[in-house]
Design a protein around this motif. Structure first.
Motif, short mmCIF file in Angstrom:
data_model
loop_
_atom_site.label_atom_id
_atom_site.label_comp_id
_atom_site.label_asym_id
_atom_site.label_seq_id
_atom_site.Cartn_x
_atom_site.Cartn_y
_atom_site.Cartn_z
N LYS A 9 -22.56 -32.59 28.81
CA LYS A 9 -21.95 -31.86 27.71
C LYS A 9 -22.99 -31.00 27.01
N ILE A 10 -22.72 -29.70 26.87
CA ILE A 10 -23.65 -28.79 26.20
C ILE A 10 -23.63 -29.06 24.70
N ARG A 11 -24.83 -29.28 24.15
CA ARG A 11 -24.95 -29.52 22.72
C ARG A 11 -25.59 -28.33 21.99
N ARG A 12 -26.40 -27.57 22.70
CA ARG A 12 -27.06 -26.41 22.10
C ARG A 12 -27.24 -25.35 23.17
N ILE A 13 -26.96 -24.09 22.79
CA ILE A 13 -26.96 -23.03 23.80
C ILE A 13 -27.36 -21.71 23.15
N ALA A 14 -28.07 -20.87 23.90
CA ALA A 14 -28.46 -19.55 23.42
C ALA A 14 -27.71 -18.48 24.21
N ILE A 15 -27.23 -17.46 23.50
CA ILE A 15 -26.52 -16.35 24.12
C ILE A 15 -26.93 -15.05 23.43
N ARG A 16 -26.64 -13.93 24.06
CA ARG A 16 -26.92 -12.63 23.42
C ARG A 16 -25.67 -11.77 23.52
N PRO A 17 -25.01 -11.49 22.40
CA PRO A 17 -23.76 -10.72 22.42
C PRO A 17 -24.00 -9.25 22.71
N PRO A 18 -22.95 -8.50 23.02
CA PRO A 18 -23.09 -7.07 23.33
C PRO A 18 -23.74 -6.26 22.21
N ALA A 19 -23.53 -6.65 20.95
CA ALA A 19 -24.13 -5.90 19.84
C ALA A 19 -25.66 -5.91 19.93
N ALA A 20 -26.23 -6.94 20.58
CA ALA A 20 -27.68 -7.05 20.70
C ALA A 20 -28.19 -6.71 22.10
N SER A 21 -27.30 -6.49 23.04
CA SER A 21 -27.73 -6.18 24.41
C SER A 21 -27.24 -4.79 24.82
N PHE A 22 -25.94 -4.59 24.83
CA PHE A 22 -25.40 -3.25 25.11
C PHE A 22 -25.67 -2.30 23.94
N GLU A 23 -25.56 -2.81 22.74
CA GLU A 23 -25.86 -2.13 21.47
C GLU A 23 -24.88 -1.02 21.11
N ASN A 24 -24.75 -0.01 21.97
CA ASN A 24 -23.89 1.13 21.65
C ASN A 24 -23.60 1.93 22.91
N ASP A 25 -22.71 2.90 22.78
CA ASP A 25 -22.30 3.70 23.94
C ASP A 25 -23.45 4.52 24.51
N ASP A 26 -24.32 5.02 23.65
CA ASP A 26 -25.43 5.85 24.14
C ASP A 26 -26.36 5.04 25.05
N LYS A 27 -26.67 3.82 24.65
CA LYS A 27 -27.54 2.98 25.48
C LYS A 27 -26.87 2.66 26.80
N ILE A 28 -25.59 2.35 26.77
CA ILE A 28 -24.86 2.06 28.01
C ILE A 28 -24.91 3.26 28.94
N THR A 29 -24.63 4.45 28.40
CA THR A 29 -24.62 5.66 29.21
C THR A 29 -25.98 5.93 29.86
N SER A 30 -27.05 5.67 29.13
CA SER A 30 -28.39 5.99 29.63
C SER A 30 -28.92 4.98 30.64
N GLN A 31 -28.32 3.77 30.71
CA GLN A 31 -28.92 2.72 31.54
C GLN A 31 -28.07 2.20 32.68
N TRP A 32 -26.76 2.30 32.61
CA TRP A 32 -25.95 1.53 33.53
C TRP A 32 -26.18 1.89 34.99
N GLN A 33 -26.39 3.15 35.29
CA GLN A 33 -26.59 3.54 36.69
C GLN A 33 -27.94 3.08 37.21
N ALA A 34 -29.00 3.25 36.42
CA ALA A 34 -30.34 2.83 36.85
C ALA A 34 -30.40 1.32 37.08
N LEU A 35 -29.61 0.57 36.32
CA LEU A 35 -29.59 -0.89 36.46
C LEU A 35 -28.60 -1.36 37.51
#
Length: 295
Positions: A9-35
């Motif tokens: 049973k998981i008692r503690r877990i770390a995650i990173r939501p889109p607000a902190a990873s994808f951040e915004n549309d501009d970042k998505i547009t600039s990176q998705w193809q290269a990645l």
């Protein structure tokens, strides 16, 4: 008492939501193809999907640490499994096989150390290691995939950090079609309980299957047609209490027939486009020990 396995049973877990990873549309547009995302993620839909996924984790009773963003992070930082390993001696910072992700371990470790996690050490160049290539079977036994993201020097350093009391079983992995594509150990196996694992048999080395069977582990097989859509990527919230992507009906049926409770989430934006399922989205930090896994 902390457990090092993939099914307690998981008692503690770390995650990173889109607000902190994808951040915004501009970042998505600039990176998705290269990645090498399959297509451009939609930010607003990604937030909705992630909120629903996070709710499943919270309802399971886990204490959740939301990791922050940062200039050193790419879209891939949403897949928090890969940057760190959780071990009895503390966290191990990985030296990522994908160069664009090498800013993640330090960012994640700094936040988690402030939250009370210990740091055991790190994998250093020329060694490489990614968390998706590592699974605990129990507190003293683990498996590590040797492949495009984790090399022999990384495994040597890992063994040194874990110490002689930990058995490390090395699993040779097939090479992906492109050097920038990902194939991790957890692409073909997800532990479900102390005696059960979900596997994609055609890619499992016979020596690995034999080793697992020798430890009393049985298997649920992912069908051919559901492997590429990430049918083998399943997160255990607890023993046989699972989260998986939606629209994988045969795998879900087989899991339920094996006595598992299965919840699904829509992951078109946060999982399918970047090839990171529920195990990839999460870094469990504390589980019930294997001897107390059902508590």
């Amino acid at each position: 008492m902390t457990g090092f396995n993939e099914y307690g049973k998981i008692r503690r877990i770390a995650i990173r939501p889109p607000a902190a990873s994808f951040e915004n549309d501009d970042k998505i547009t600039s990176q998705w193809q290269a990645l090498r995302f399959h297509s451009r993620p939609d930010y607003s839909d990604a937030v909705k999907e992630y909120d629903a996924f996070r709710d499943i984790l919270a309802q399971g009773g886990a204490s959740i640490i939301d990791l922050p963003g940062g200039e050193a992070l790419t879209l891939d930082a949403i897949y928090t499994r890969d940057a760190l390993l959780a071990t009895p001696g503390g966290l191990i910072l990985c030296h990522m096989g994908r160069a664009s992700r090498r800013g993640e371990p330090a960012v994640n470790a700094r936040v988690l150390e402030q939250a009370g996690e210990k740091i055991l050490g790190e994998i250093s160049a020329p060694g490489t290691m990614e968390g998706g290539d590592f699974i605990w079977l129990d507190e003293t036994t683990c498996a590590v995939g040797r492949g495009p993201r984790t090399n022999d020097e990384g495994i040597r350093q890992l063994k040194s950090l874990l110490g002689e009391d930990t058995e490390v079983h090395v699993v040779p992995l097939p090479a992906p079609d492109d050097a920038e594509d990902v194939f991790h150990l957890m692409s073909m196996i997800s532990p479900l309980d102390r005696d059960l694992a979900l596997i994609y048999r055609p890619l499992m080395p016979e020596s690995f299957l034999t080793w697992l069977e020798g430890r009393g582990i049985g298997f649920v097989d992912v069908p051919e047609e559901e492997f590429l859509p990430m049918g083998c990527n399943v997160l255990a919230l607890g023993p046989r209490d699972l989260v998986m992507l939606d629209r994988l009906p045969e795998t879900k049926k087989r899991l339920e027939e094996a006595g598992c409770r299965v919840q699904t989430y829509k992951g078109d934006e946060i999982s399918r486009k970047g090839e990171g399922g529920p195990t990839c989205l999460t870094r469990p930090l504390d589980r019930c020990p294997s001897s107390l896994a059902k508590e």
